[in-house]
Design an enzyme around this catalytic site. Structure first.
Site, PDB file in Angstrom:
ATOM      1  N   THR A 135       0.854  -1.193   0.000  1.00  0.00           N
ATOM      2  CA  THR A 135       0.000   0.000   0.000  1.00  0.00           C
ATOM      3  C   THR A 135       0.887   1.239   0.000  1.00  0.00           C
ATOM      4  OG1 THR A 135      -1.566  -1.234   1.305  1.00  0.00           O
ATOM      5  CG2 THR A 135      -1.902   1.139   1.190  1.00  0.00           C
ATOM      6  N   GLY A 269     -15.296  -2.625  19.611  1.00  0.00           N
ATOM      7  CA  GLY A 269     -14.207  -3.316  20.300  1.00  0.00           C
ATOM      8  C   GLY A 269     -13.199  -2.311  20.824  1.00  0.00           C
ATOM      9  N   CYS A 276      -2.272  -2.214   8.577  1.00  0.00           N
ATOM     10  CA  CYS A 276      -2.855  -1.424   7.485  1.00  0.00           C
ATOM     11  C   CYS A 276      -3.738  -0.268   7.937  1.00  0.00           C
ATOM     12  CB  CYS A 276      -3.634  -2.338   6.555  1.00  0.00           C
ATOM     13  SG  CYS A 276      -2.549  -3.395   5.594  1.00  0.00           S
TER      14      CYS A 276
HETATM   15  C1  UDX Z   1       3.551  -4.775   3.544  1.00  0.00           C
HETATM   16  C2  UDX Z   1       3.369  -3.250   3.622  1.00  0.00           C
HETATM   17  O1  UDX Z   1       3.889  -2.753   4.848  1.00  0.00           O
HETATM   18  C3  UDX Z   1       1.938  -2.814   3.511  1.00  0.00           C
HETATM   19  O2  UDX Z   1       1.872  -1.434   3.350  1.00  0.00           O
HETATM   20  C4  UDX Z   1       1.309  -3.440   2.321  1.00  0.00           C
HETATM   21  O3  UDX Z   1      -0.023  -3.124   2.203  1.00  0.00           O
HETATM   22  C5  UDX Z   1       1.556  -4.900   2.287  1.00  0.00           C
HETATM   23  O4  UDX Z   1       2.928  -5.194   2.391  1.00  0.00           O
HETATM   24  P1  UDX Z   1       3.364  -6.819   5.193  1.00  0.00           P
HETATM   25  O5  UDX Z   1       3.543  -7.868   4.150  1.00  0.00           O
HETATM   26  O6  UDX Z   1       2.373  -7.086   6.269  1.00  0.00           O
HETATM   27  O7  UDX Z   1       2.926  -5.404   4.609  1.00  0.00           O
HETATM   28  O8  UDX Z   1       4.782  -6.421   5.808  1.00  0.00           O
HETATM   29  P2  UDX Z   1       5.919  -7.365   6.372  1.00  0.00           P
HETATM   30  O9  UDX Z   1       5.349  -8.612   6.926  1.00  0.00           O
HETATM   31  O10 UDX Z   1       6.797  -6.493   7.201  1.00  0.00           O
HETATM   32  O11 UDX Z   1       6.704  -7.809   5.046  1.00  0.00           O
HETATM   33  C6  UDX Z   1       7.625  -7.087   4.338  1.00  0.00           C
HETATM   34  C7  UDX Z   1       8.793  -8.023   4.013  1.00  0.00           C
HETATM   35  O12 UDX Z   1       9.647  -7.410   3.080  1.00  0.00           O
HETATM   36  C8  UDX Z   1       9.655  -8.379   5.234  1.00  0.00           C
HETATM   37  O13 UDX Z   1       9.809  -9.774   5.316  1.00  0.00           O
HETATM   38  C9  UDX Z   1      10.976  -7.679   4.957  1.00  0.00           C
HETATM   39  O14 UDX Z   1      12.072  -8.339   5.518  1.00  0.00           O
HETATM   40  C10 UDX Z   1      10.975  -7.679   3.443  1.00  0.00           C
HETATM   41  N1  UDX Z   1      11.819  -6.653   2.821  1.00  0.00           N
HETATM   42  C11 UDX Z   1      11.800  -5.390   3.290  1.00  0.00           C
HETATM   43  C12 UDX Z   1      12.597  -6.977   1.729  1.00  0.00           C
HETATM   44  O15 UDX Z   1      12.639  -8.112   1.308  1.00  0.00           O
HETATM   45  N2  UDX Z   1      13.331  -6.000   1.141  1.00  0.00           N
HETATM   46  C13 UDX Z   1      13.370  -4.740   1.608  1.00  0.00           C
HETATM   47  O16 UDX Z   1      14.063  -3.880   1.062  1.00  0.00           O
HETATM   48  C14 UDX Z   1      12.563  -4.419   2.715  1.00  0.00           C
HETATM   49  C1  UDX Z   2      -7.115  -4.909   6.514  1.00  0.00           C
HETATM   50  C2  UDX Z   2      -8.092  -4.851   5.335  1.00  0.00           C
HETATM   51  O1  UDX Z   2      -9.311  -5.498   5.700  1.00  0.00           O
HETATM   52  C3  UDX Z   2      -7.482  -5.477   4.106  1.00  0.00           C
HETATM   53  O2  UDX Z   2      -8.385  -5.375   3.003  1.00  0.00           O
HETATM   54  C4  UDX Z   2      -6.208  -4.708   3.829  1.00  0.00           C
HETATM   55  O3  UDX Z   2      -5.612  -5.106   2.674  1.00  0.00           O
HETATM   56  C5  UDX Z   2      -5.270  -4.845   4.997  1.00  0.00           C
HETATM   57  O4  UDX Z   2      -5.903  -4.305   6.148  1.00  0.00           O
HETATM   58  P1  UDX Z   2      -6.321  -6.687   8.303  1.00  0.00           P
HETATM   59  O5  UDX Z   2      -5.734  -5.499   8.984  1.00  0.00           O
HETATM   60  O6  UDX Z   2      -5.449  -7.863   8.060  1.00  0.00           O
HETATM   61  O7  UDX Z   2      -6.917  -6.268   6.878  1.00  0.00           O
HETATM   62  O8  UDX Z   2      -7.577  -7.226   9.170  1.00  0.00           O
HETATM   63  P2  UDX Z   2      -9.113  -6.816   9.349  1.00  0.00           P
HETATM   64  O9  UDX Z   2      -9.866  -8.062   9.504  1.00  0.00           O
HETATM   65  O10 UDX Z   2      -9.580  -5.873   8.322  1.00  0.00           O
HETATM   66  O11 UDX Z   2      -9.121  -6.103  10.785  1.00  0.00           O
HETATM   67  C6  UDX Z   2      -8.427  -4.891  11.048  1.00  0.00           C
HETATM   68  C7  UDX Z   2      -8.700  -4.433  12.465  1.00  0.00           C
HETATM   69  O12 UDX Z   2     -10.028  -3.965  12.600  1.00  0.00           O
HETATM   70  C8  UDX Z   2      -8.545  -5.524  13.527  1.00  0.00           C
HETATM   71  O13 UDX Z   2      -7.885  -4.964  14.651  1.00  0.00           O
HETATM   72  C9  UDX Z   2      -9.963  -5.896  13.883  1.00  0.00           C
HETATM   73  O14 UDX Z   2     -10.105  -6.402  15.201  1.00  0.00           O
HETATM   74  C10 UDX Z   2     -10.657  -4.556  13.728  1.00  0.00           C
HETATM   75  N1  UDX Z   2     -12.107  -4.654  13.470  1.00  0.00           N
HETATM   76  C11 UDX Z   2     -12.549  -5.202  12.304  1.00  0.00           C
HETATM   77  C12 UDX Z   2     -13.017  -4.125  14.388  1.00  0.00           C
HETATM   78  O15 UDX Z   2     -12.627  -3.602  15.443  1.00  0.00           O
HETATM   79  N2  UDX Z   2     -14.355  -4.175  14.096  1.00  0.00           N
HETATM   80  C13 UDX Z   2     -14.833  -4.718  12.940  1.00  0.00           C
HETATM   81  O16 UDX Z   2     -16.060  -4.722  12.755  1.00  0.00           O
HETATM   82  C14 UDX Z   2     -13.905  -5.257  12.010  1.00  0.00           C
END
Ligand code: UDX
Ligand code: UDX
Length: 450
Positions: A135, A269, A276
Site C-alpha cells: 500500500t 471493540g 494497514c
Molecule cells: C507490507 C506493507 O507494509 C503494507 O503497506 C502493504 O499493504 C503490504 O505489504 P506486510 O507484508 O504485512 O505489509 O509487511 P511485512 O510482513 O513487514 O513484510 C515485508 C517483508 O519485506 C519483510 O519480510 C521484509 O524483511 C521484506 N523486505 C523489506 C525486503 O525483502 N526488502 C526490503 O528492502 C525491505
Molecule cells: C485490513 C483490510 O481489511 C485489508 O483489506 C487490507 O488489505 C489490509 O488491512 P487486516 O488489517 O489484516 O486487513 O484485518 P481486518 O480483519 O480488516 O481487521 C483490522 C482491524 O479492525 C482488527 O484490529 C480488527 O479487530 C478490527 N475490526 C474489524 C473491528 O474492530 N471491528 C470490525 O467490525 C472489524
C-alpha cells in the site's frame, strides 16, 4: 476506468515477489499454487533461512500446506537479493511487497519500495513489469516511473499498481476469491500482462477494475479509510451505549439489517489495529495535508481509535485502585485472531499503560506471544509474565481483559473461569461473552458498550 469481464491474456510463466512478509509470501505462495514459477526475494537473513528450510516464519492459516506443495512441485524458490534472483530466473512480472513503515510525521516511508524497484530494474535484462503490491501513497507509481527514467534501462520497464486487499487470518481465501482486482497503469502491454495473472480468478466472475495509477492508489487507501471509519463510528456508538446502559451488540444487529448500511465491519471493540488501517489512515491524512485538503474526517477516525484502545482503563483503575496488588490477565495480544501479528494491537497500548501504572500483567496468546516478547524487549518493558495457556493466565488473577477474540477464549467455560480467577471482573474487549451468563457465575462484566 473500465470494469471488464472479457479478457484477452498474454502468457506469463515467471513471477518474482520482493518481500516475503504477510502479503508477499501469501501472494507468492498462491501464485505458485496456480502453477506459475515464483521466485521470492527476502532480505531478512533469518526469515530467508527459515523459508529455505521449508519453515514458515509467520502464522497464516493454510499457508504452510500451500508452500509445501509449491516447493514439492518446484514452483517456488527464495533468494537474498534481486541480483541473485535474476541470475537464475527471468520473471516477466515483479511484485513489490516490501514493508512501507510509518515515518514519525505519519507519512509513509517508501525507501524500501524505491530500493526494491531500483534493484529489480538494475538486475533485469528483458522487458519487465514492476507491480506495486504494498500500500502506497497516491503519487508513488509516478515517483517509481521517474526513478526508472533516471536509471535508463535498455529494455522496457513498466509500472503497474495492483493493491492487495488481504485480511490477515483469511489471506489465502481473500487472495483466491477476491471481491475485486484493481490494476492501475497507463501502458497496455503491462496492464495485459498483470491481468493475465488473475485469469483463473477473473473467469469466475470477479470484478476487475482497470484504472490510472492515482485512482488505483486512492482506491486502496480509501477502502481502508472507509472500513476504519465504520469501526470508529460503531465505537463512538459503544461509548454512548455505555453511558445510557444500552446494548451495542443489539444496536449492531439493527444496523446490519439495513442493506444500505451493510453487515460487515460493524463490531465495536478496543479499536482497529494491524499493519494497514492505522498506517493507511495516517497516510491518508498526511497526503491530504500535502495537497491542502481538509483531513478532519480522517483525523477523527484516527484519534477516536487511539482513545478506544484505552476504553477499559479508567474503570479498571477505579475498580482496582491498588496496582501493585492487582494481577491483570491479558487474553490475546495479536491485533486480531488467527494471526501472530501484534502490530498496532490494543494489547500493546494496554501493556504500556497498565505497566506504567504499576499493575502486574500476565499475558497469553495462542500464536503471537513470541512477537509480543520481542516487542517488550525492544520497548524495555518488564514485569509481564508470558504464559502457555489461558488457564495459567487466569489462575489467581484479579482482572481479566480479553483483547483478541480467539476461538479458544470464546470456548472457555464460564464456570471454570469463575473458579480460576479470583478478582472476578471480566473486561470483554470484543463483546464475545454473554453478560448475563457471566454475571450468573458471580463475575462482574464490562463489555465495550454493553
Ligand atoms: C507490507 C506493507 O507494509 C503494507 O503497506 C502493504 O499493504 C503490504 O505489504 P506486510 O507484508 O504485512 O505489509 O509487511 P511485512 O510482513 O513487514 O513484510 C515485508 C517483508 O519485506 C519483510 O519480510 C521484509 O524483511 C521484506 N523486505 C523489506 C525486503 O525483502 N526488502 C526490503 O528492502 C525491505
Ligand atoms: C485490513 C483490510 O481489511 C485489508 O483489506 C487490507 O488489505 C489490509 O488491512 P487486516 O488489517 O489484516 O486487513 O484485518 P481486518 O480483519 O480488516 O481487521 C483490522 C482491524 O479492525 C482488527 O484490529 C480488527 O479487530 C478490527 N475490526 C474489524 C473491528 O474492530 N471491528 C470490525 O467490525 C472489524
Amino acid at each position: 476506468m473500465s470494469e471488464s469481464t472479457n479478457h484477452s491474456f498474454e502468457e506469463v510463466q515467471n513471477i518474482a515477489v520482493i518481500g516475503a512478509g504477510y502479503v508477499g509470501l501469501v501472494s507468492g505462495a498462491c501464485f505458485a499454487s496456480f502453477g506459475f514459477k515464483v521466485d521470492l526475494v527476502e532480505v531478512n537473513a533469518t526469515k530467508l533461512a527459515a523459508l529455505r528450510r521449508g519453515e514458515v516464519p509467520i502464522y497464516e492459516p493454510g499457508l504452510e500446506g500451500i508452500l509445501e506443495d509449491a516447493s514439492a512441485d518446484g514452483n517456488i524458490r527464495f533468494h537474498a537479493s534481486s541480483k541473485e534472483l535474476f541470475a537464475v530466473a527471468n520473471p516477466e512480472v515483479v511484485f513489490i511487497a516490501v514493508g512501507t513503515p510509518e515515518n514519525p510525521d505519519g507519512s509513509c516511508n517508501l525507501d524500501y519500495v524505491f530500493q526494491a524497484a531500483k534493484d529489480a530494474v538494475e538486475a533485469s535484462k528483458e522487458d519487465v513489469v514492476l507491480v506495486l503490491k504494498s500500500t502506497v501513497p497516491v503519487g508513488t507509481a509516478q515517483k517509481v516511473k521517474d526513478l526508472i527514467r533516471e536509471l535508463a534501462p535498455k529494455h522496457k520497464v513498466a509500472v503497474v499498481n495492483n493493491p492487495e486487499f488481504l485480511k490477515e487470518g483469511s489471506a489465502i481465501a481473500d487472495f483466491r476469491r477476491p471481491e475485486r482486482v484493481v490494476i492501475g497503469g497507463t501502458e497496455a502491454w503491462a496492464l495485459e500482462r498483470v491481468k493475465s495473472l488473475y485469469r483463473s480468478l477473473l473467469h469466475s466472475g470477479h470484478a476487475l477494475f482497470v484504472t490510472d495509477h492515482e485512482t488505483a492508489e486512492l482506491s486502496k487507501l480509501s477502502a481502508n479509510l472507509m472500513l476504519a471509519s465504520r469501526i470508529s463510528l460503531i465505537n463512538q456508538v459503544s461509548r454512548l451505549a455505555t453511558a445510557y446502559g444500552a446494548d451495542v451488540k443489539q444496536v449492531e444487529a439493527v444496523l446490519r439489517s439495513d442493506s444500505r448500511i451493510g453487515s460487515k465491519y460493524l463490531y465495536a471493540g478496543l479499536g482497529y489495529g494491524g499493519s494497514c488501517f492505522p498506517k493507511d489512515v495516517k497516510d491518508f491524512i498526511h497526503i491530504c495535508k500535502e495537497k491542502g485538503v481538509d483531513a478532519s474526517m480522517a483525523e477523527t477516525v484516527h484519534s477516536f481509535n487511539e482513545s478506544q484502545k484505552l476504553f477499559f482503563v479508567d474503570d479498571l483503575k477505579k475498580s482496582f485502585p491498588k496496582p501493585a496488588e492487582t494481577t491483570v490477565a491479558l487474553l490475546g495480544v495479536a491485533f486480531k485472531p488467527d494471526t501472530d501479528d501484534i502490530r498496532e494491537s490494543p494489547a500493546l497500548v494496554l501493556t504500556k499503560v497498565l505497566r506504567e501504572a504499576g499493575y502486574k500483567l500476565r499475558a497469553y496468546d495462542p500464536k503471537a506471544i513470541e512477537n509480543y516478547k520481542t516487542w517488550m524487549v525492544d520497548e524495555g518493558i518488564q514485569g509481564v509474565e508470558c504464559v502457555d495457556s489461558a488457564k495459567v493466565a487466569l489462575d489467581g488473577a484479579d482482572v481479566c481483559v480479553l483483547v483478541t477474540e480467539w476461538q479458544e477464549f470464546q470456548r472457555l467455560s464460564l464456570g471454570g473461569l469463575s473458579r480460576l480467577f479470583k478478582g472476578k471482573k471480566l473486561y470483554d474487549g470484543k463483546n464475545v461473552f454473554n453478560p448475563t451468563q457471566v454475571k450468573s457465575w458471580g463475575m462482574d462484566y464490562m463489555g465495550v458498550g454493553r
